[in-house]
Enzyme design. Structure first.
Site, short mmCIF file in Angstrom:
data_model
loop_
_atom_site.label_atom_id
_atom_site.label_comp_id
_atom_site.label_asym_id
_atom_site.label_seq_id
_atom_site.Cartn_x
_atom_site.Cartn_y
_atom_site.Cartn_z
N ASP A 75 67.43 30.21 -51.61
CA ASP A 75 66.84 29.47 -52.72
C ASP A 75 65.48 30.05 -53.04
OD1 ASP A 75 67.51 26.72 -54.25
OD2 ASP A 75 65.34 26.92 -54.04
N TYR A 97 57.10 24.38 -59.38
CA TYR A 97 57.49 23.44 -58.32
C TYR A 97 56.29 23.10 -57.43
CZ TYR A 97 62.41 23.85 -59.51
OH TYR A 97 63.61 23.79 -60.16
O1 CP3 Z 1 75.24 31.24 -55.87
C1 CP3 Z 1 74.01 31.39 -56.03
O2 CP3 Z 1 73.49 31.44 -57.16
C2 CP3 Z 1 73.15 31.67 -54.80
C3 CP3 Z 1 72.32 30.69 -54.31
C4 CP3 Z 1 71.16 30.07 -55.06
C5 CP3 Z 1 70.71 28.74 -54.77
N1 CP3 Z 1 69.57 28.52 -55.47
C6 CP3 Z 1 71.37 27.83 -53.81
C7 CP3 Z 1 71.26 26.38 -54.06
C8 CP3 Z 1 70.27 30.60 -56.00
C9 CP3 Z 1 70.28 31.96 -56.68
C10 CP3 Z 1 69.27 29.62 -56.24
C11 CP3 Z 1 68.11 29.83 -57.12
C12 CP3 Z 1 67.37 28.68 -57.64
N2 CP3 Z 1 66.97 27.56 -56.97
C13 CP3 Z 1 66.86 28.59 -58.96
C14 CP3 Z 1 67.03 29.65 -59.99
C15 CP3 Z 1 68.39 29.54 -60.60
C16 CP3 Z 1 68.49 28.52 -61.69
O3 CP3 Z 1 69.35 27.64 -61.56
O4 CP3 Z 1 67.74 28.61 -62.65
C17 CP3 Z 1 66.18 27.38 -59.08
C18 CP3 Z 1 65.52 26.82 -60.32
C19 CP3 Z 1 66.26 26.73 -57.81
C20 CP3 Z 1 65.70 25.42 -57.41
C21 CP3 Z 1 66.83 24.50 -57.06
N3 CP3 Z 1 67.45 24.50 -55.83
C22 CP3 Z 1 67.47 23.57 -57.89
C23 CP3 Z 1 67.09 23.25 -59.31
C24 CP3 Z 1 68.52 23.01 -57.13
C25 CP3 Z 1 69.57 22.06 -57.65
C26 CP3 Z 1 69.64 20.71 -57.16
C27 CP3 Z 1 71.09 20.24 -57.21
O5 CP3 Z 1 71.53 19.75 -56.18
O6 CP3 Z 1 71.74 20.44 -58.24
C28 CP3 Z 1 68.48 23.59 -55.85
C29 CP3 Z 1 69.39 23.31 -54.71
C30 CP3 Z 1 70.42 24.36 -54.46
N4 CP3 Z 1 70.12 25.69 -54.31
C31 CP3 Z 1 71.82 24.17 -54.29
C32 CP3 Z 1 72.35 25.44 -54.03
C33 CP3 Z 1 73.80 25.79 -53.76
C34 CP3 Z 1 72.60 22.84 -54.38
C35 CP3 Z 1 72.24 21.87 -53.34
C36 CP3 Z 1 73.14 21.69 -52.12
O7 CP3 Z 1 74.26 22.24 -51.97
O8 CP3 Z 1 72.66 20.92 -51.27
#
Ligand code: CP3
Length: 354
Positions: A78, A156
């Site tokens: 992340d 953030y």
């Molecule tokens: O498959 C992929 O893209 C690889 C893994 C990845 C994650 N985060 C895993 C994750 C990547 C490339 C990211 C980048 C990321 N994280 C970004 C840039 C990408 C984008 O969407 O613009 C941003 C803004 C974040 C911050 C973040 N982390 C957010 C907004 C969230 C979402 C919250 C939610 O639950 O919807 C996360 C959590 C997150 N990062 C999850 C994953 C698979 C989901 C939460 C989980 O499984 O517990």
């Protein structure tokens, strides 16, 4: 695993605008809740501790390669991992995203942003990269590493969580530009350290996520976001791997983003790729840009929309080379995985070159 020992993948070639056997495709957020195998592997603990388990992270990174047949894996991690790893106090709330217990407010908080040392602070990242590269060796599938761009990570750190207005970020950048530049300089150094470690461990391309850059006016982007973004790209240029710069809602920023120096400009679904080409110029590949929400529509709709993306990419440069097919933003959790597998097949079939 040495990069020279392997033939260049289509993903790397497309990023560099070299001829490809067919247009490569991968999906932002391809590893995640749309996949039942992800939900099963992930369990219920904090996602930040899941990243610390290299075997689990490698498995989750590879799941979409098996399920969708994509041309690239993206490291399961992340954008807030480096901040978390230096002890800034970040958590990731399911369904919400990163939250910071004590947000960045004043120059006193600079002391909480010590340099990030990947080998010491987050050794599991390079370990995951190594495990994934071993599995992918000889497959033609590339591994993409990534980092958050300084503006988006700062948002953030300052807001303390997701924001719609970015009011605190904007108040700080305009109200105390000197502090803003100190903050983003440190975040740029962290991103450089993180990306260098991923590349040295075997990542074959990297994406810089400036997801929320679209909240900035062009003049704000040029003054407050571009310098640190350019510093990140400059800081890894000697390593010679292709770079992708992506943000959402960046139609008015595409030319400025291109000027930061990435090989590839990522485009969301709002700007057709032929128009994006006019804004970016000929010196960059383009990545995108199927609307992720459309992937919830019936297949004929998705197929037509995918073909429209391919047609706009081909119109952009006459051949469709220099195009990496992707969504305009991340996979939505409600997406039917079968639809994404069908998109990959369509893109491969319709762009296969003799
Ligand atoms: O498959 C992929 O893209 C690889 C893994 C990845 C994650 N985060 C895993 C994750 C990547 C490339 C990211 C980048 C990321 N994280 C970004 C840039 C990408 C984008 O969407 O613009 C941003 C803004 C974040 C911050 C973040 N982390 C957010 C907004 C969230 C979402 C919250 C939610 O639950 O919807 C996360 C959590 C997150 N990062 C999850 C994953 C698979 C989901 C939460 C989980 O499984 O517990």
């Amino acid at each position: 695993v040495s990069q020279a020992a392997e033939v260049r993948t289509d993903l790397v070639r497309a990023c560099l605008r070299e001829p490809v056997s067919r247009t490569p495709v991968w999906f932002m957020r391809q590893a995640g809740r749309a996949l039942p195998e992800y939900r099963a592997t992930r369990g219920s603990g904090s996602i930040l501790s899941a990243f610390g388990d290299a075997a689990l992270s490698a498995e989750v990174t590879l799941q979409p390669v098996r399920r969708y047949g994509v041309d690239a894996a993206i490291l399961f991690s992340d954008i807030v991992v480096p901040l978390h790893a230096i002890g800034f106090g970040v958590d990731v709330e399911p369904g919400r995203g990163p939250v910071v217990a004590e947000p960045f407010r004043s120059s006193a908080d600079l002391a909480r942003l010590r340099p990030f040392e990947p080998a010491v602070d987050a050794p599991y990242v390079a370990e995951t990269v190594g495990l994934v590269r071993r599995e992918l060796a000889g497959s033609g599938v590339a591994l993409i590493g990534f980092a958050g761009a300084p503006f988006t990570v700062a948002s953030y750190a300052i807001e303390g969580g997701p924001s719609r207005t970015f009011a605190k970020v904007k108040a700080l950048m305009h109200g105390d530009p000197e502090l803003w530049f100190q903050l983003t300089e440190r975040l740029a150094a962290m991103a450089v350290a993180s990306l260098r470690a991923q590349i040295q461990a075997g990542a074959q391309a990297v994406q810089l996520f400036d997801s929320w850059a679209g909240s900035l006016a062009p003049a704000e982007y040029a003054r407050f976001a571009l310098p640190a973004t350019r510093a990140v790209l400059d800081g890894i240029a000697d390593l010679g791997v292709p770079t992708i710069l992506f943000g959402v809602g960046t139609g008015e920023l595409l030319a400025l983003m291109a000027s930061a120096g990435p090989d590839v400009v990522g485009v969301d679904w709002r700007v057709p790729l032929d128009e994006a080409r006019r804004r970016v110029g000929g010196g960059h590949a383009l990545q995108g840009n199927l609307d992720p929400a459309l992937c919830l529509a019936p297949w004929p709709v998705v197929a037509d929309a995918s073909r429209a993306v391919l047609a706009a990419a081909a119109a952009a440069d006459g051949t469709g080379t220099g195009h990496v097919f992707n969504l305009g933003h991340g996979v939505l959790p409600e997406t039917d995985p079968g639809i994404l597998a069908a998109v990959v097949e369509l893109v491969h079939n319709e762009t296969a070159r003799a």
